[in-house]
Design an enzyme around this catalytic site. Structure first.
Site, PDB file in Angstrom:
ATOM      1  N   HIS A   1      45.712  33.527  35.576  1.00 35.18           N
ATOM      2  CA  HIS A   1      44.350  33.436  35.036  1.00 35.18           C
ATOM      3  C   HIS A   1      43.854  31.998  34.897  1.00 35.18           C
ATOM      4  CE1 HIS A   1      44.171  37.748  33.138  1.00 35.18           C
ATOM      5  NE2 HIS A   1      44.856  37.725  34.278  1.00 35.18           N
TER       6      HIS A   1
ATOM      7  N   ASP B   1      43.241  43.685  42.173  1.00 36.05           N
ATOM      8  CA  ASP B   1      42.082  43.007  41.588  1.00 36.05           C
ATOM      9  C   ASP B   1      42.532  41.779  40.804  1.00 36.05           C
ATOM     10  OD1 ASP B   1      43.196  44.822  39.637  1.00 36.05           O
ATOM     11  OD2 ASP B   1      41.419  44.511  38.399  1.00 36.05           O
TER      12      ASP B   1
ATOM     13  N   GLU C   1      42.751  46.864  37.110  1.00 36.41           N
ATOM     14  CA  GLU C   1      43.689  46.523  36.042  1.00 36.41           C
ATOM     15  C   GLU C   1      43.141  45.411  35.168  1.00 36.41           C
ATOM     16  OE1 GLU C   1      47.114  44.851  33.858  1.00 36.41           O
ATOM     17  OE2 GLU C   1      45.736  43.827  35.201  1.00 36.41           O
ATOM     18  N   GLU C   2      42.471  44.459  35.801  1.00 39.55           N
ATOM     19  CA  GLU C   2      41.912  43.336  35.049  1.00 39.55           C
ATOM     20  C   GLU C   2      40.600  43.707  34.363  1.00 39.55           C
ATOM     21  OE1 GLU C   2      43.659  40.945  34.500  1.00 39.55           O
ATOM     22  OE2 GLU C   2      44.890  40.361  36.214  1.00 39.55           O
TER      23      GLU C   2
ATOM     24  N   GLU D   1      54.276  42.939  37.730  1.00 37.54           N
ATOM     25  CA  GLU D   1      53.569  41.925  36.942  1.00 37.54           C
ATOM     26  C   GLU D   1      54.452  40.684  36.751  1.00 37.54           C
ATOM     27  OE1 GLU D   1      50.573  41.792  36.012  1.00 37.54           O
ATOM     28  OE2 GLU D   1      49.765  43.804  35.726  1.00 37.54           O
TER      29      GLU D   1
ATOM     30  N   HIS E   1      48.386  45.919  41.022  1.00 35.87           N
ATOM     31  CA  HIS E   1      46.939  45.828  41.203  1.00 35.87           C
ATOM     32  C   HIS E   1      46.593  44.675  42.126  1.00 35.87           C
ATOM     33  CE1 HIS E   1      46.397  42.308  38.436  1.00 35.87           C
ATOM     34  NE2 HIS E   1      47.463  42.808  37.852  1.00 35.87           N
TER      35      HIS E   1
ATOM     36  N   ASP F   1      49.480  36.809  39.611  1.00 32.03           N
ATOM     37  CA  ASP F   1      48.992  37.994  38.888  1.00 32.03           C
ATOM     38  C   ASP F   1      47.966  38.741  39.727  1.00 32.03           C
ATOM     39  OD1 ASP F   1      48.486  39.862  36.933  1.00 32.03           O
ATOM     40  OD2 ASP F   1      47.263  38.525  35.704  1.00 32.03           O
TER      41      ASP F   1
END
EC number: 3.5.1.18
Length: 395
Positions: A368, A76, A141-142, A170, A74, A107
């Site tokens: 994150h 995003d 995805e997030e 990931e 992903h 990520d």
């Protein structure tokens, strides 16, 4: 024509795209340009659903005679928070002391950048691929994960696509590159319990029915006894209470309603359906055998609502996929990676219905977080692992 062989340049181009879910932010466009330099054909389907934002996705393929390997991921990213807290702007891809800073660095724009570089290096050295490689990349995805991988897989299948194996990029390594390959994931199930009582004055409890007593009783029935003790490949199933709320700011008022939400990560002792049945059984027994008020004859009144779709537990057994990736990691890092099913859910939960899937990427220590970052040495190391895997997978 210069191929995108440098993972640092690839990642910088992706980080500079502010693709906070649901915004595409230019990230898929940047990736598509890299892939087209290598002869990939690309599609950008947009999916919609009720009460969710439209999401743009990318499916790109370079075809050849032989097995079909999918790389999934992903572009995003989660919001950066207050940018003033960052050492460097979150979408600047700044490099300092051999480290690149930016939202999505690990990520998981970093994993995408490395796999692109690995494919480019393979093509540069060998001229072609003895099979097909596809990139299945979502921008959802997030977020809710409704208009992303799950729909993109079905979209591709309807157009005749099928795959022999998949890697999801990931960040799987807890501490250092080469620590861990994910070969499965626990299932995930969430719910909310609501208990209804009778509001009243805290000094006159005999005139009220306190739902807090009920919610505590019902939650306790889910916490004890343990659901299981774990299995050969999975740790014990675990339930966490994530919220308890009565919506009451007054200290002298007994509320009329209390709610509690929970999430359980479960192993292969259970299916989502059998676990739901176990939870319902525990709640019904606790509600029947307890009361909101002494002397009250009626059982606890409650409602149970399942939240979102459950994620099902899975375990990959494909020896070629796991063995080839393990050997590639060991050859580059000198470490034999742990084969694990720990951690949260990922889009691998959707891919497992179409082909064998494993996950391997960068280290996840800063994902994150403010100042998310990746060592440039790790980008090169992961690229070498992916490149070796591609060469050995296609023989």
């Amino acid at each position: 024509m210069t191929l995108p062989v440098n993972p640092v340049d690839n990642l910088a181009a992706l980080i500079r795209c502010p693709s906070v879910t649901p915004a595409e932010g230019g990230a898929l466009t940047a990736l598509e340009k890299m892939l087209k330099l290598m002869g990939f054909s690309a599609n950008r389907p947009v999916f919609s659903d009720d009460n969710t934002p439209d999401i743009e996705n990318l499916y790109a393929r370079k075809s050849g005679n032989g097995p079909h390997l999918m790389f999934a991921g992903h572009t995003d990213v989660v919001p950066p928070g207050d940018e003033k807290d960052w050492k460097h702007p979150p979408f600047a891809a700044a490099i300092e002391d051999g480290v690149m800073y930016g939202r999505g660095a690990v990520d998981m724009k970093g994993g995408i950048a490395c796999f692109v570089a690995a494919v480019a290096r393979h093509i540069e050295k060998h001229g072609n691929i003895k099979g097909s490689i596809s990139f299945l990349i979502t921008g959802d995805e997030e977020g809710p994960a409704v208009n992303g991988t799950v729909k993109l897989l079905e979209w591709a299948k309807q157009r005749g696509e099928s795959w022999d194996a998949s890697i999801v990029g990931e960040p799987t390594n807890p501490n250092a590159l080469g620590d861990m390959i994910k070969i499965g994931r626990r299932g995930s199930l969430s719910g909310t319990i609501t208990v209804h009582g009778v509001q009243g004055h805290a000094a006159y409890p005999h005139l009220a029915e306190n739902p807090v007593r009920g919610i505590v009783t019902l939650v306790d029935s889910l916490l004890c006894p343990a659901f299981d003790e774990g299995t050969a490949n999975f740790q014990a199933s675990n339930l966490e209470v994530t919220t308890i709320d009565v919506g009451n700011k007054a200290t002298n008022v007994i509320p009329n309603k209390a709610t509690a939400s929970f999430n359980i990560r479960f192993n292969d002792t259970w299916t989502a359906e059998s676990l739901q049945a176990e939870i319902i059984s525990r709640l019904e027994r606790a509600a029947r055998d307890n009361r909101l008020r002494q002397g009250r004859e009626t059982p606890i009144k409650y409602e149970l609502t399942w939240r979102e779709r459950p994620s099902h537990v899975f375990l990959t057994h494909d020896e070629k996929l796991i063995g080839t990736l393990t050997a590639s990691v060991e050859a580059v890092t000198g470490k034999r990676p742990e084969l694990s099913t720990s951690g949260g859910t990922s889009d691998a939960r959707f891919i497992k219905d179409y082909c064998p899937v494993v996950e391997f990427g960068l280290t996840g220590q800063t994902m994150h977080m403010v100042d998310e970052r990746v060592a440039l040495a790790d980008l090169e190391g992961l690229t070498q692992i992916y490149e070796r895997f591609i060469a050995d997978f296609f023989g």
